[in-house]
Design a protein around this motif. Structure first.
Motif, mmCIF file in Angstrom:
data_model
loop_
_atom_site.group_PDB
_atom_site.id
_atom_site.type_symbol
_atom_site.label_atom_id
_atom_site.label_comp_id
_atom_site.label_asym_id
_atom_site.label_seq_id
_atom_site.Cartn_x
_atom_site.Cartn_y
_atom_site.Cartn_z
ATOM 1 N N MET A 2 17.907 -86.937 -104.860
ATOM 2 C CA MET A 2 17.740 -85.585 -105.294
ATOM 3 C C MET A 2 17.879 -85.465 -106.733
ATOM 4 S SD MET A 2 19.868 -82.479 -103.934
ATOM 5 C CE MET A 2 19.405 -82.593 -102.281
ATOM 6 N N ASN A 3 16.996 -84.708 -107.338
ATOM 7 C CA ASN A 3 17.187 -84.701 -108.914
ATOM 8 C C ASN A 3 17.533 -83.146 -109.301
ATOM 9 O OD1 ASN A 3 15.553 -86.924 -109.839
ATOM 10 N ND2 ASN A 3 13.945 -85.935 -108.604
ATOM 11 N N ILE A 4 18.725 -83.269 -109.934
ATOM 12 C CA ILE A 4 19.491 -82.145 -110.098
ATOM 13 C C ILE A 4 19.683 -81.908 -111.651
ATOM 14 C CG2 ILE A 4 21.782 -80.707 -109.733
ATOM 15 C CD1 ILE A 4 22.053 -82.265 -107.163
ATOM 16 N N LYS A 5 19.421 -80.708 -112.117
ATOM 17 C CA LYS A 5 19.582 -80.486 -113.677
ATOM 18 C C LYS A 5 20.121 -79.159 -114.032
ATOM 19 C CE LYS A 5 16.753 -84.157 -114.864
ATOM 20 N NZ LYS A 5 17.217 -85.489 -115.631
ATOM 21 N N LEU A 20 8.831 -85.747 -114.542
ATOM 22 C CA LEU A 20 9.720 -86.189 -113.470
ATOM 23 C C LEU A 20 9.318 -85.674 -111.988
ATOM 24 C CD1 LEU A 20 12.181 -87.488 -112.385
ATOM 25 C CD2 LEU A 20 13.630 -85.489 -112.981
ATOM 26 N N CYS A 21 8.941 -84.274 -111.760
ATOM 27 C CA CYS A 21 8.370 -83.793 -110.806
ATOM 28 C C CYS A 21 7.064 -84.568 -110.315
ATOM 29 C CB CYS A 21 8.031 -82.217 -111.116
ATOM 30 S SG CYS A 21 9.599 -81.313 -111.103
ATOM 31 N N ARG A 23 5.823 -87.803 -111.346
ATOM 32 C CA ARG A 23 6.062 -88.950 -111.119
ATOM 33 C C ARG A 23 6.714 -89.140 -109.621
ATOM 34 N NH1 ARG A 23 8.908 -89.923 -115.153
ATOM 35 N NH2 ARG A 23 11.210 -89.966 -114.218
ATOM 36 N N SER A 24 7.798 -88.301 -109.517
ATOM 37 C CA SER A 24 8.650 -88.559 -108.079
ATOM 38 C C SER A 24 8.029 -88.063 -107.006
ATOM 39 C CB SER A 24 9.976 -87.920 -108.421
ATOM 40 O OG SER A 24 10.071 -86.564 -108.303
ATOM 41 N N GLY A 25 7.265 -86.851 -107.066
ATOM 42 C CA GLY A 25 6.665 -86.036 -106.081
ATOM 43 C C GLY A 25 7.710 -85.413 -105.172
ATOM 44 N N GLU A 26 8.911 -85.168 -105.902
ATOM 45 C CA GLU A 26 9.956 -84.512 -105.379
ATOM 46 C C GLU A 26 10.275 -83.372 -106.055
ATOM 47 O OE1 GLU A 26 11.674 -85.286 -102.575
ATOM 48 O OE2 GLU A 26 10.445 -86.950 -102.142
ATOM 49 N N PRO A 27 11.071 -82.458 -105.496
ATOM 50 C CA PRO A 27 11.384 -81.196 -106.520
ATOM 51 C C PRO A 27 12.561 -81.524 -107.290
ATOM 52 C CG PRO A 27 12.208 -80.757 -104.130
ATOM 53 C CD PRO A 27 11.358 -82.097 -104.185
ATOM 54 N N VAL A 28 12.757 -80.690 -108.448
ATOM 55 C CA VAL A 28 14.095 -80.785 -109.171
ATOM 56 C C VAL A 28 14.748 -79.506 -108.837
ATOM 57 C CG1 VAL A 28 14.762 -80.934 -111.688
ATOM 58 C CG2 VAL A 28 12.827 -82.076 -110.922
ATOM 59 N N TYR A 29 15.924 -79.841 -108.605
ATOM 60 C CA TYR A 29 16.818 -78.665 -108.406
ATOM 61 C C TYR A 29 17.714 -78.238 -109.686
ATOM 62 C CZ TYR A 29 15.980 -79.628 -103.728
ATOM 63 O OH TYR A 29 15.343 -80.394 -102.488
ATOM 64 N N LEU A 30 17.799 -77.033 -109.987
ATOM 65 C CA LEU A 30 18.212 -76.544 -111.269
ATOM 66 C C LEU A 30 19.438 -75.873 -110.638
ATOM 67 C CD1 LEU A 30 14.977 -75.052 -113.327
ATOM 68 C CD2 LEU A 30 16.160 -77.454 -113.307
ATOM 69 N N LEU A 38 17.665 -72.783 -108.854
ATOM 70 C CA LEU A 38 16.202 -72.777 -108.702
ATOM 71 C C LEU A 38 15.760 -74.258 -108.134
ATOM 72 C CD1 LEU A 38 15.015 -70.994 -111.851
ATOM 73 C CD2 LEU A 38 14.883 -69.755 -109.784
ATOM 74 N N VAL A 39 14.442 -74.002 -107.599
ATOM 75 C CA VAL A 39 13.866 -75.506 -107.462
ATOM 76 C C VAL A 39 12.649 -75.683 -108.051
ATOM 77 C CG1 VAL A 39 13.014 -77.060 -105.386
ATOM 78 C CG2 VAL A 39 15.046 -75.491 -105.158
ATOM 79 N N VAL A 40 12.250 -76.630 -108.548
ATOM 80 C CA VAL A 40 11.107 -76.783 -109.369
ATOM 81 C C VAL A 40 10.145 -77.882 -108.715
ATOM 82 C CG1 VAL A 40 9.976 -77.258 -111.787
ATOM 83 C CG2 VAL A 40 12.053 -75.724 -111.378
ATOM 84 N N MET A 41 8.917 -77.757 -108.649
ATOM 85 C CA MET A 41 8.007 -78.711 -107.985
ATOM 86 C C MET A 41 6.667 -78.699 -108.801
ATOM 87 S SD MET A 41 7.318 -78.141 -104.065
ATOM 88 C CE MET A 41 8.767 -77.812 -103.919
ATOM 89 N N ASP A 42 6.142 -79.857 -108.823
ATOM 90 C CA ASP A 42 4.450 -79.801 -109.349
ATOM 91 C C ASP A 42 3.511 -79.391 -108.434
ATOM 92 O OD1 ASP A 42 2.590 -82.335 -108.583
ATOM 93 O OD2 ASP A 42 4.733 -82.559 -107.792
ATOM 94 N N ILE A 43 2.681 -78.696 -108.796
ATOM 95 C CA ILE A 43 1.529 -78.010 -107.884
ATOM 96 C C ILE A 43 1.093 -78.671 -106.744
ATOM 97 C CG2 ILE A 43 -0.339 -78.205 -109.245
ATOM 98 C CD1 ILE A 43 0.752 -74.936 -107.862
#
Length: 95
Positions: A2-5, A20-21, A23-30, A38-43
């Motif tokens: 889990m990516n948390i920022k 990061l989104c 490359r990992s294919g995973e969401p980043v949790y803010l 928030l949750v951010v992910m690539d399209i």
């Protein structure tokens, strides 16, 4: 993993979070003030998840229909639907 920022990271490090989104294919949790915000992910990841959710919804609807006595599908029909769903997910990954 889990990516948390912290939420401030999106303003300061947009390109880093974007990479990061992707490359990992995973969401980043803010987080904001230590709490989830928030949750951010690539399209591409978003599109793939949406396709999978639609497929699951269709499968659940078909199973509910079957349990309620609606006519089913032939093996060939199910095979064609599954191939179309897989194509949709793969096409979403290529964009």
């Amino acid at each position: 993993m889990m990516n948390i920022k912290p939420s401030a990271a999106i303003r300061k490090n947009y390109n880093e979070i974007s990479e990061l989104c992707k490359r990992s294919g995973e969401p980043v949790y803010l987080t904001k003030n230590g709490e989830g915000d928030l949750v951010v992910m690539d399209i591409e990841t978003f599109a793939r998840r949406e396709s999978m959710l639609r497929l699951r919804e269709n499968l659940v609807a078909a199973e509910e229909g079957r349990l309620n006595g609606k006519p089913g599908y032939s093996i060939d029909e199910v095979s064609a639907m599954m191939k179309a769903a897989v194509r949709e997910v793969l096409d979403g990954q290529r964009k």
